[in-house]
Design a protein around this motif. Structure first.
Motif, PDB file in Angstrom:
ATOM      1  N   LEU A 133      25.997 -19.077 -44.168  1.00 36.52           N
ATOM      2  CA  LEU A 133      26.006 -17.949 -45.115  1.00 36.52           C
ATOM      3  C   LEU A 133      27.254 -17.084 -45.012  1.00 36.52           C
ATOM      4  N   GLY A 134      27.764 -16.671 -46.170  1.00 35.77           N
ATOM      5  CA  GLY A 134      28.751 -15.600 -46.234  1.00 35.77           C
ATOM      6  C   GLY A 134      28.144 -14.480 -47.051  1.00 35.77           C
ATOM      7  N   TYR A 135      28.082 -13.289 -46.477  1.00 33.12           N
ATOM      8  CA  TYR A 135      27.380 -12.183 -47.144  1.00 33.12           C
ATOM      9  C   TYR A 135      28.301 -10.977 -47.234  1.00 33.12           C
ATOM     10  N   LEU A 136      28.420 -10.434 -48.411  1.00 32.57           N
ATOM     11  CA  LEU A 136      29.160  -9.182 -48.593  1.00 32.57           C
ATOM     12  C   LEU A 136      28.169  -8.116 -49.045  1.00 32.57           C
ATOM     13  N   PRO A 137      27.772  -7.227 -48.110  1.00 31.93           N
ATOM     14  CA  PRO A 137      26.815  -6.196 -48.504  1.00 31.93           C
ATOM     15  C   PRO A 137      27.474  -5.137 -49.384  1.00 31.93           C
ATOM     16  N   GLN A 138      26.642  -4.380 -50.080  1.00 31.47           N
ATOM     17  CA  GLN A 138      27.154  -3.330 -50.971  1.00 31.47           C
ATOM     18  C   GLN A 138      27.922  -2.267 -50.172  1.00 31.47           C
ATOM     19  N   ASP A 139      27.396  -1.955 -48.980  1.00 28.38           N
ATOM     20  CA  ASP A 139      27.998  -0.881 -48.180  1.00 28.38           C
ATOM     21  C   ASP A 139      28.798  -1.462 -47.021  1.00 28.38           C
ATOM     22  N   PHE A 140      29.703  -2.361 -47.361  1.00 24.47           N
ATOM     23  CA  PHE A 140      30.497  -3.045 -46.345  1.00 24.47           C
ATOM     24  C   PHE A 140      31.452  -2.056 -45.659  1.00 24.47           C
ATOM     25  N   GLY A 141      31.387  -1.969 -44.324  1.00 21.66           N
ATOM     26  CA  GLY A 141      32.241  -1.031 -43.591  1.00 21.66           C
ATOM     27  C   GLY A 141      33.274  -1.760 -42.744  1.00 21.66           C
ATOM     28  N   VAL A 142      34.373  -1.079 -42.469  1.00 20.71           N
ATOM     29  CA  VAL A 142      35.440  -1.689 -41.661  1.00 20.71           C
ATOM     30  C   VAL A 142      35.822  -0.731 -40.532  1.00 20.71           C
ATOM     31  N   TYR A 143      36.601  -1.223 -39.576  1.00 19.30           N
ATOM     32  CA  TYR A 143      37.183  -0.348 -38.560  1.00 19.30           C
ATOM     33  C   TYR A 143      38.551   0.102 -39.075  1.00 19.30           C
ATOM     34  N   PRO A 144      38.710   1.385 -39.361  1.00 17.97           N
ATOM     35  CA  PRO A 144      39.930   1.838 -40.045  1.00 17.97           C
ATOM     36  C   PRO A 144      41.209   1.667 -39.248  1.00 17.97           C
TER      37      PRO A 144
END
Ligand SMILES: Nc1ncnc2c1ncn2[C@@H]1O[C@H](COP(=O)(O)OP(=O)(O)OP(=O)(O)O)[C@@H](O)[C@H]1O
Length: 303
Positions: free
Chosen positions: A76-87
């Motif tokens: 699976l590859g999943y991109l959630p709506q609230d995808f967060g990153v480390y800035p």
């Protein structure tokens, strides 16, 4: 094949976000189209094994992945709506970190990340920290992370939010290419996001599947229901009360109103050629009946 069978999700507090939805997905792109609050994200979290359904089954190639989520997670590859990153990380550092978390070897991850950064058009920005990326660039990082392990199933929740029109087109084309030999499920409330790329569209509202079909099937469902009339601005509120208005354009000689109605309100009304926006509005407002397979389900509230 990914199968969501009779899925219901009731959150603590009693909100029934998904109400008995069944969807079977083969290779190709399914566009899950519905207004805010329709239950799209809830369904996608369930399909991605992030959330468990209250009832119903999720099967991947016949295996129950509610009981054995790893079988699907590996593919699976999943991109959630609230995808967060480390800035503070660069895109390469961030993707390397996620690749390690997914268990990819350093060597294969490095080559894969280079390919993906090229694919999502971020090669020139790799040295910048993610905190300095635009919303659209972050979305593209989100896509890249979803593709890290070359997934067989790609689930992307409102992926075009924050993208500019050019990025939107590029992104749609990318997903469409990927869907040639993968299962892709994309949710959106924007008709144009699915119009040109999804051969299969599921229209959902209030946790229920209202209709599923090709764009042509959906268009056929509103054949003969689209009318255009030129009216005095003072008549617009009455028209809006009585009919479903698909759009309005102010002109020098009045307001051109596009209506979805079986019976035209004025003899001067002219037939319009249905587009997918009309079909979507008519379906979620139940101006057109449900397809026979969905008959017997209760109508959404409000109309
Ligand atoms: N964790 C939760 N707890 C309680 N209610 C929730 C939760 N998540 C979603 N909901 C509610 O369930 C309903 C469906 O939400 P969901 O996010 O699945 O819909 P959506 O179609 O993705 O809409 P949006 O695009 O606005 O996210 C909404 O009424 C929402 O408020």
């Amino acid at each position: 094949m990914l199968e969501l069978v009779d899925i219901t999700k009731v959150y603590r507090g009693g909100k029934r976000a998904v109400d008995g939805m069944t969807l079977r997905l083969n290779n190709g792109m399914l566009g899950l189209l519905g207004p805010n609050g329709a239950g799209k994200s809830s369904l996608m979290r369930i399909a991605s094994t992030v959330t468990r359904p209250t009832s119903g089954r999720v099967l991947f190639d016949g295996t129950d992945v509610v009981a054995k989520p790893d079988v699907l997670r590996r593919a699976l590859g999943y991109l959630p709506q609230d995808f967060g990153v480390y800035p503070h990380l660069t895109s390469r550092e961030f993707l390397s970190y996620l690749a390690a978390a997914k268990g990819l070897s350093t060597r294969s991850a490095r080559a894969r990340i280079d390919d993906l950064l090229h694919l999502v058009n971020l090669t020139e920005a790799v040295k910048r920290p993610l905190g300095k990326y635009s919303g659209g660039m972050l979305r593209r990082v989100g896509i890249a992370q979803a593709l890290l392990a070359d997934p067989q199933v790609i689930i992307v929740d409102e992926p075009t939010a924050g993208l500019d029109p050019e990025e939107r087109v590029r992104f749609r084309n990318l997903l469409s290419d990927l869907a040639a030999d993968r299962v892709v499920m994309l949710s959106t409330h924007i008709v144009s996001d699915v119009e040109s790329v999804a051969s299969d569209i599921a229209v959902v509202a209030q946790g229920r599947l209202l209709r599923r079909g090709s764009p042509e099937d959906l268009l056929a469902s509103v054949e003969g229901l689209v009318w255009e009339v030129l009216v005095d601005p003072a008549d617009v509120p009455t028209l809006q009360q009585r009919h479903l208005v698909s759009r309005m354009v102010r002109t020098g000689s009045g307001v051109r109103v596009r209506l979805l109605t079986p019976v035209p309100p004025y003899a001067t009304a002219q037939r319009g050629t249905p587009d997918l926006e009309d079909a979507y509005l008519a379906i979620i407002n139940q101006v057109v009946g449900r397809a026979p397979e969905f008959a017997g389900l209760p109508r959404p509230e409000g109309r």
